[in-house]
Design a protein around this motif. Sequence first.
Motif, short mmCIF file in Angstrom:
data_model
loop_
_atom_site.label_atom_id
_atom_site.label_comp_id
_atom_site.label_asym_id
_atom_site.label_seq_id
_atom_site.Cartn_x
_atom_site.Cartn_y
_atom_site.Cartn_z
N ALA A 88 -10.41 3.85 -5.59
CA ALA A 88 -9.72 3.18 -4.42
C ALA A 88 -11.04 2.11 -4.14
O ALA A 88 -10.75 0.98 -3.52
N VAL A 96 -2.27 -0.66 -6.28
CA VAL A 96 -3.10 -0.10 -6.91
C VAL A 96 -4.02 0.76 -5.97
O VAL A 96 -4.16 1.99 -6.16
N SER A 97 -4.64 0.18 -4.76
CA SER A 97 -5.27 0.78 -3.76
C SER A 97 -4.57 1.76 -3.36
O SER A 97 -5.04 2.92 -3.03
N SER A 130 -11.15 -0.91 -5.94
CA SER A 130 -9.83 -1.84 -5.60
C SER A 130 -10.25 -2.68 -4.24
O SER A 130 -9.69 -3.80 -4.39
N TYR A 131 -10.79 -2.23 -3.54
CA TYR A 131 -11.03 -2.96 -2.48
C TYR A 131 -12.03 -4.37 -2.83
O TYR A 131 -11.90 -5.24 -2.19
N ALA A 190 -12.14 -5.47 -5.58
CA ALA A 190 -11.23 -6.83 -6.22
C ALA A 190 -10.62 -7.22 -5.19
O ALA A 190 -9.93 -8.50 -5.32
N PHE A 191 -10.01 -6.71 -4.13
CA PHE A 191 -8.84 -7.05 -3.14
C PHE A 191 -9.88 -8.46 -2.35
O PHE A 191 -9.03 -9.29 -1.98
N ILE A 197 -3.01 -5.61 -5.91
CA ILE A 197 -4.35 -4.73 -5.94
C ILE A 197 -3.96 -3.62 -4.77
O ILE A 197 -4.36 -2.51 -4.85
N ARG A 198 -3.22 -4.16 -3.54
CA ARG A 198 -2.83 -3.34 -2.50
C ARG A 198 -2.12 -2.00 -3.12
O ARG A 198 -2.33 -0.84 -2.63
N TYR A 258 0.73 -1.39 -0.02
CA TYR A 258 0.16 0.12 0.05
C TYR A 258 0.97 1.28 0.14
O TYR A 258 0.60 2.16 -0.79
#
Length: 396
Positions: free
Chosen positions: A78, A100-101, A81-82, A84-85, A97-98, A47
Motif C-alpha cells: 500500500a 490497488v491501494s 501504491s502511494y 505511484a499515485f 492506483i486508488r 479506494y
Amino acid sequence: MDKRLPPLLVAVFINIAGFSLILPLLPFYGQVFDAQPYEIAMLFAAYSFGNVFGEIHWGRQSDVWGRRKVLALTTFVAGLSYFAFAYAPTLWAAILIRIVSGFFSGTLSVAQGFIADVSTPERRAKTMGLFGAAFSLGFAFGPVIGGLFAGEEAVAASFRLPIFIAGGFSILASLWCLAVLRDAVPPKGKGAPLPKYSEAFAFVGGQPLLLRLFVISFFGIALFASMEAIYGLWSEENFGWNAKDLGFAFLAIGGGGLLSQLFLIGPLAARYGEARVIVIGLSLLALSMALQPIIRMPISGVLLMGLLMTGHSLAFPSAGALLSRNTPPERQGSTMGLMMASNAVGRIVMPPLFGLIYGQVGHDAPWYVGAVMIGLVALVALQAVRITDKARVVAA
C-alpha cells in the motif's frame, strides 16, 4: 490488556494516519486532471472498490500465513501504491492506483481477527473500543499532516510531498509489524470458507430487525462517504479553502469519532439500548447535513462535520453490535460478511452519484438530498426500536 494488543493499536494508528492523510488532497489533486465533481468523487469510491475485495482476500489469507505477515506485506505494498499515485499520469491511472491501494489496505478484518485472537469474549467489546479509538486518532491527525505539507497551487508537484509522507507511514507500519507484532495463534494453514451470501440473503430477508439494520447501514454509510467526497469541493467554493484548510477541518471529523468512541457510545448504549442510539446518531447526521448550507460559515463548516462524524460513530457501530447480538453463532460469518459487502457497495456507488448532483443540480443540493434520505432512514430505525422493544417484552 494482553501485551500483544498495544503493538497492533500502534500499527492501526500509523496506517490510518497514512490513509486519511490523502483525503483532504483528493478534491484538489483531481483538479490537476481537470476532473469533474463526479470524477473527483470516483477517486474516493475507487479506494472502497478495491477495499471490499481486499477485506475478503486478506482476511482469509491471514488464516493461512498469520496476521503479522499479512499486515506487514499489505501495508508495505500500500505504501508503494502511494508513491505511484503521486506520479499518476492521468485521472484514470490515478483511479486505478486508488483501487490497488484500497485492495492492499483492506485489512481491517485482519486486525479484528487479531483482536479476537488476543481477547476473551467478555473483553472483546472494550478491546474493539480501543481499536476504534486508535482508528479515530489516526483519522484525526493524518489529514492535518496532509494539509500542512500540501502546496497552494493545483499542480501535481504541490501534492507529492504529503503523498510521499502517506507512503512512508504505510511502510513504517509494515516495518513495525515485522519488528514488534507477534501472532497470538499459529497460522491454520487454510483460509476460512467464503461467506455463503445466498444463505445470508435468505436469512436476513426473513428477519425484520436484521433487514432494517442492513437498510440503515447501507444508506447511512453510503451517504456519509458521499458528504466526505463533496465536502472539499463545497468548502473550496464557499470558503475558498485549500488542502491545508481542509486538513484542519478533517481534524474535527476525526475528533468527533474519537469523542464518540471514548465517551458516548458505551454509556448511551447501556442506558438506551443500541436501537435508540442508532436513531440518535442518524438524527445528528441529518441535522449536520441540513444545517451545513443554511449556516454557511467556516466555523460551522468545521463543527458540523465533527457532528456528522459523531453521528456516524454512534449509529453504525451500534447497528453492527445489534446485528451481531441478534444473529446465531453459526450465521455470524456469512451475515457480517454480507453487511460488509453491502456497505462497500454503498461507498462505491453513492459518492459518484452525489458528485453528479453537486455538478448538475447545485452545489448545496447534496446536503439537502442527504438530509432527506437520512431522515427516511431514521424512520426505518424507529421501526427497529419498536421491534427490539417488543422482543424485550416477550422475553420478559
